[in-house]
Design a protein around this motif. Structure first.
Motif, PDB file in Angstrom:
ATOM      1  N   ALA A  37     -25.037 128.315 -67.285  1.00 53.87           N
ATOM      2  CA  ALA A  37     -26.525 127.979 -67.895  1.00 53.87           C
ATOM      3  C   ALA A  37     -26.337 126.714 -68.131  1.00 53.87           C
ATOM      4  CB  ALA A  37     -26.336 129.159 -68.933  1.00 53.87           C
ATOM      5  N   ARG A  38     -25.141 126.735 -68.733  1.00 58.96           N
ATOM      6  CA  ARG A  38     -25.108 125.327 -70.185  1.00 58.96           C
ATOM      7  C   ARG A  38     -25.930 124.251 -69.371  1.00 58.96           C
ATOM      8  NH1 ARG A  38     -20.922 121.222 -70.595  1.00 58.96           N
ATOM      9  NH2 ARG A  38     -19.717 121.429 -68.735  1.00 58.96           N
ATOM     10  N   ALA A  39     -24.970 123.792 -68.254  1.00 60.71           N
ATOM     11  CA  ALA A  39     -25.413 122.314 -68.136  1.00 60.71           C
ATOM     12  C   ALA A  39     -27.008 122.388 -67.614  1.00 60.71           C
ATOM     13  CB  ALA A  39     -24.722 122.003 -66.491  1.00 60.71           C
ATOM     14  N   LEU A  40     -27.729 122.965 -67.172  1.00 58.66           N
ATOM     15  CA  LEU A  40     -29.118 123.627 -67.174  1.00 58.66           C
ATOM     16  C   LEU A  40     -29.456 123.371 -68.686  1.00 58.66           C
ATOM     17  CD1 LEU A  40     -32.064 123.605 -65.954  1.00 58.66           C
ATOM     18  CD2 LEU A  40     -31.706 125.796 -66.663  1.00 58.66           C
ATOM     19  N   ILE A  41     -29.096 124.198 -69.487  1.00 56.39           N
ATOM     20  CA  ILE A  41     -29.430 123.868 -71.348  1.00 56.39           C
ATOM     21  C   ILE A  41     -29.957 122.806 -71.497  1.00 56.39           C
ATOM     22  CG2 ILE A  41     -29.123 125.045 -73.108  1.00 56.39           C
ATOM     23  CD1 ILE A  41     -28.444 128.072 -71.946  1.00 56.39           C
ATOM     24  N   LEU A  42     -28.453 122.410 -71.826  1.00 58.49           N
ATOM     25  CA  LEU A  42     -28.440 121.111 -72.335  1.00 58.49           C
ATOM     26  C   LEU A  42     -28.919 120.173 -71.698  1.00 58.49           C
ATOM     27  CD1 LEU A  42     -23.682 120.935 -72.161  1.00 58.49           C
ATOM     28  CD2 LEU A  42     -25.720 120.550 -74.118  1.00 58.49           C
ATOM     29  N   ARG A  43     -29.021 119.911 -70.365  1.00 58.70           N
ATOM     30  CA  ARG A  43     -29.953 119.057 -70.168  1.00 58.70           C
ATOM     31  C   ARG A  43     -31.712 118.520 -70.641  1.00 58.70           C
ATOM     32  NH1 ARG A  43     -28.976 120.072 -64.834  1.00 58.70           N
ATOM     33  NH2 ARG A  43     -31.240 121.488 -64.482  1.00 58.70           N
ATOM     34  N   ASN A  44     -32.062 120.324 -71.147  1.00 59.52           N
ATOM     35  CA  ASN A  44     -33.190 119.777 -71.330  1.00 59.52           C
ATOM     36  C   ASN A  44     -33.416 119.527 -72.723  1.00 59.52           C
ATOM     37  OD1 ASN A  44     -34.575 121.180 -69.248  1.00 59.52           O
ATOM     38  ND2 ASN A  44     -33.826 123.059 -69.030  1.00 59.52           N
ATOM     39  N   ASN A  45     -32.096 119.958 -73.334  1.00 60.71           N
ATOM     40  CA  ASN A  45     -32.299 119.811 -74.992  1.00 60.71           C
ATOM     41  C   ASN A  45     -31.766 118.547 -75.526  1.00 60.71           C
ATOM     42  OD1 ASN A  45     -29.294 119.832 -74.582  1.00 60.71           O
ATOM     43  ND2 ASN A  45     -28.901 122.087 -75.302  1.00 60.71           N
ATOM     44  N   GLN A  46     -31.322 117.657 -74.753  1.00 66.79           N
ATOM     45  CA  GLN A  46     -30.943 116.207 -74.282  1.00 66.79           C
ATOM     46  C   GLN A  46     -30.113 115.876 -75.462  1.00 66.79           C
ATOM     47  OE1 GLN A  46     -34.826 114.238 -74.274  1.00 66.79           O
ATOM     48  NE2 GLN A  46     -35.513 115.560 -72.997  1.00 66.79           N
ATOM     49  N   GLY A 303     -35.097 118.430 -77.571  1.00 69.64           N
ATOM     50  CA  GLY A 303     -35.273 117.356 -77.038  1.00 69.64           C
ATOM     51  C   GLY A 303     -36.749 118.084 -75.752  1.00 69.64           C
ATOM     52  N   TYR A 304     -37.069 119.130 -74.935  1.00 76.68           N
ATOM     53  CA  TYR A 304     -37.587 119.991 -74.253  1.00 76.68           C
ATOM     54  C   TYR A 304     -38.819 119.970 -74.681  1.00 76.68           C
ATOM     55  CZ  TYR A 304     -39.651 124.199 -72.029  1.00 76.68           C
ATOM     56  OH  TYR A 304     -41.111 124.608 -71.100  1.00 76.68           O
ATOM     57  N   PHE A 305     -38.813 120.025 -76.279  1.00 71.16           N
ATOM     58  CA  PHE A 305     -40.006 119.914 -77.220  1.00 71.16           C
ATOM     59  C   PHE A 305     -40.866 118.695 -77.137  1.00 71.16           C
ATOM     60  CE2 PHE A 305     -38.177 124.262 -78.333  1.00 71.16           C
ATOM     61  CZ  PHE A 305     -38.921 125.241 -77.340  1.00 71.16           C
ATOM     62  N   LYS A 306     -39.997 117.897 -77.616  1.00 73.58           N
ATOM     63  CA  LYS A 306     -40.786 116.487 -77.570  1.00 73.58           C
ATOM     64  C   LYS A 306     -42.224 115.885 -77.615  1.00 73.58           C
ATOM     65  CE  LYS A 306     -38.736 111.657 -78.702  1.00 73.58           C
ATOM     66  NZ  LYS A 306     -37.355 111.267 -78.300  1.00 73.58           N
ATOM     67  N   ASP A 307     -41.951 115.320 -76.288  1.00 79.23           N
ATOM     68  CA  ASP A 307     -43.736 115.046 -75.799  1.00 79.23           C
ATOM     69  C   ASP A 307     -44.354 116.449 -75.662  1.00 79.23           C
ATOM     70  OD1 ASP A 307     -42.216 113.153 -74.786  1.00 79.23           O
ATOM     71  OD2 ASP A 307     -41.712 114.066 -72.628  1.00 79.23           O
ATOM     72  N   GLY A 308     -44.244 117.201 -75.632  1.00 75.40           N
ATOM     73  CA  GLY A 308     -45.154 117.970 -75.741  1.00 75.40           C
ATOM     74  C   GLY A 308     -45.689 118.735 -77.815  1.00 75.40           C
ATOM     75  N   LEU A 309     -44.646 118.829 -78.189  1.00 81.92           N
ATOM     76  CA  LEU A 309     -44.979 118.749 -79.998  1.00 81.92           C
ATOM     77  C   LEU A 309     -46.215 117.412 -80.033  1.00 81.92           C
ATOM     78  CD1 LEU A 309     -44.819 119.831 -82.478  1.00 81.92           C
ATOM     79  CD2 LEU A 309     -42.646 118.171 -82.952  1.00 81.92           C
ATOM     80  N   LYS A 310     -45.830 116.061 -79.952  1.00 80.95           N
ATOM     81  CA  LYS A 310     -46.796 115.278 -79.781  1.00 80.95           C
ATOM     82  C   LYS A 310     -47.967 115.657 -78.966  1.00 80.95           C
ATOM     83  CE  LYS A 310     -46.853 110.467 -79.424  1.00 80.95           C
ATOM     84  NZ  LYS A 310     -48.588 109.585 -78.820  1.00 80.95           N
TER      85      LYS A 310
END
Length: 379
Positions: A37-46, A303-310
């Motif tokens: 799961a590590r690679a997927l989680i890191l790709r999403n959290n940036q 970082g997954y939430f960055k665009d959504g928060l804006k």
């Protein structure tokens, strides 16, 4: 009522930055198997680098109290000495012990030769803002002339493989796949260690940047939503939490009862929309024009939430252009209660601030969905 100013800020990040590929060298392999799961989680959290109070053998190099004390020591100078401190207010998720209080342990680490009022705020990401609010109100009311407020975390020792091996072994015995539940593994790749500290005083410093605290607001939605992030318990089918104290002790390791967990199913559903709702309430309450805000510092766990928060902010009439946003998540990681302190410190000491500019702070907490926000003015 006195005006209250952040007159100095300081950050302490333990050891050297750790890149993504080296994380399991420090945290270890659960069941001696690299995480899928590590690679997927890191790709999403940036997140690209983070800091651990660990060596490469997974042994601790600092306690949370020591990390916190190191950040505080950066506040002392010829204008403000250690013995001048009147109030110590500390917020954290990850205290080194259940008792004594975290602030009490930090006071002991500082090696002071005097008594001082202490306050500990425990919880999740908002515990740092709660600690700041205690200091803010104490100075504003004239009860204290100054306060040292800190947000800190030492999550790394919670995330080492040995904390999860018993769960994996138990799954083997049950003839199930020995893979730790996603709600527990998810946070292994999200969290970082460090501390940020503010000195609050009732006067700004001459010829230096100070930040006047205009207001701090808090909102909880626990009356509407079940818990999302939790530890020392297990979530039941009805959404309630069963305490560690109500489990037999042999279940504590088998089910990783003390691990920090997150219910990602409800995280996406509420974390952004409730944050925008609470911020809109504060803007209306203070009759604040969004155009007057010059810098937006929003703590995000990923970082997954960055665009959504804006976008959620824009949906409630708070459409801040990207050039006003300040993020350091990719460089320092998610330091929970310390994140907003560290971001303010970096901006405050960047040389980019101009007198009269307004800085907006936004901190979400997914525990049971609580939020805080604050407005600062550059002086």
């Amino acid at each position: 009522m006195s005006n209250v100013y952040i007159t100095k800020s300081s950050t302490y990040l333990p050891n050297e930055p750790i890149v993504n590929d080296d994380m399991e060298s420090y945290l270890g392999l659960v069941n001696n198997t690299p995480s899928k799961a590590r690679a997927l989680i890191l790709r999403n959290n940036q997140i690209k680098t983070r800091y651990y109070a660990l060596d490469k053998n997974g042994q601790p190099t600092h306690t949370n109290a020591q990390i916190t004390a190191n950040a505080i020591n950066g506040l002392f100078d010829e204008n403000f000495k250690k013995e001048d401190m009147e109030l110590l207010s500390c917020g954290t998720t990850s205290a080194d012990q259940i008792q004594p209080s975290h602030a009490s342990m930090v006071h002991g680490e500082l090696g002071m030769n005097k008594s001082v009022e202490i306050n500990t705020s425990m919880g999740l990401c908002n515990s740092g803002m709660n600690a700041l609010n205690y200091g803010f109100l104490s100075v504003k009311a004239g009860v204290k002339n100054n306060a040292v407020c800190v947000g800190s975390e030492r999550f790394s020792s919670w995330m080492t493989a040995d904390k999860f091996d018993h769960e994996a072994e138990n799954l083997k015995l049950l003839e199930e796949r020995p893979i730790v539940a996603f709600k527990r593994e998810f946070l292994r790749w999200m969290l970082s260690d460090g501390a940020g500290a503010f000195l609050l005083e009732n006067k700004p410093r001459e010829n230096q940047t100070s930040l006047r605290i205009e207001w701090i607001d808090f909102y909880s939605y626990a009356h509407e939503i079940e818990a999302c992030m939790y530890s020392g318990c297990e979530k039941q089918e009805d959404g309630s939490l069963k305490s560690w104290a109500d489990y037999p002790s042999d279940e504590w390791l088998k089910q990783s009862i003390f691990a920090l967990k997150q219910d990602t199913k409800i995280l996406d559903q509420y974390i952004l929309v409730k944050g925008a709702q609470s911020l809109r309430t504060s803007f209306d309450k203070h009759e604040l024009d969004p155009e007057s805000v010059d810098h937006v510092l929003a703590h995000i766990s990923s970082g997954y939430f960055k665009d959504g928060l804006k976008q959620e902010f824009a949906n409630v009439g708070l459409d801040f252009p990207w050039e006003k946003w300040f993020y350091n998540l990719s460089e320092v990681g998610n330091i929970g209660a310390g994140s907003i302190f560290i971001a303010v410190e970096q901006l405050m000491n960047s040389g980019k601030l101009k007198k009269g500019e307004k800085i907006l702070l936004c901190v979400p907490e997914s525990g049971r969905f609580a939020y805080s926000c604050a407005l600062l003015t550059v002086c």
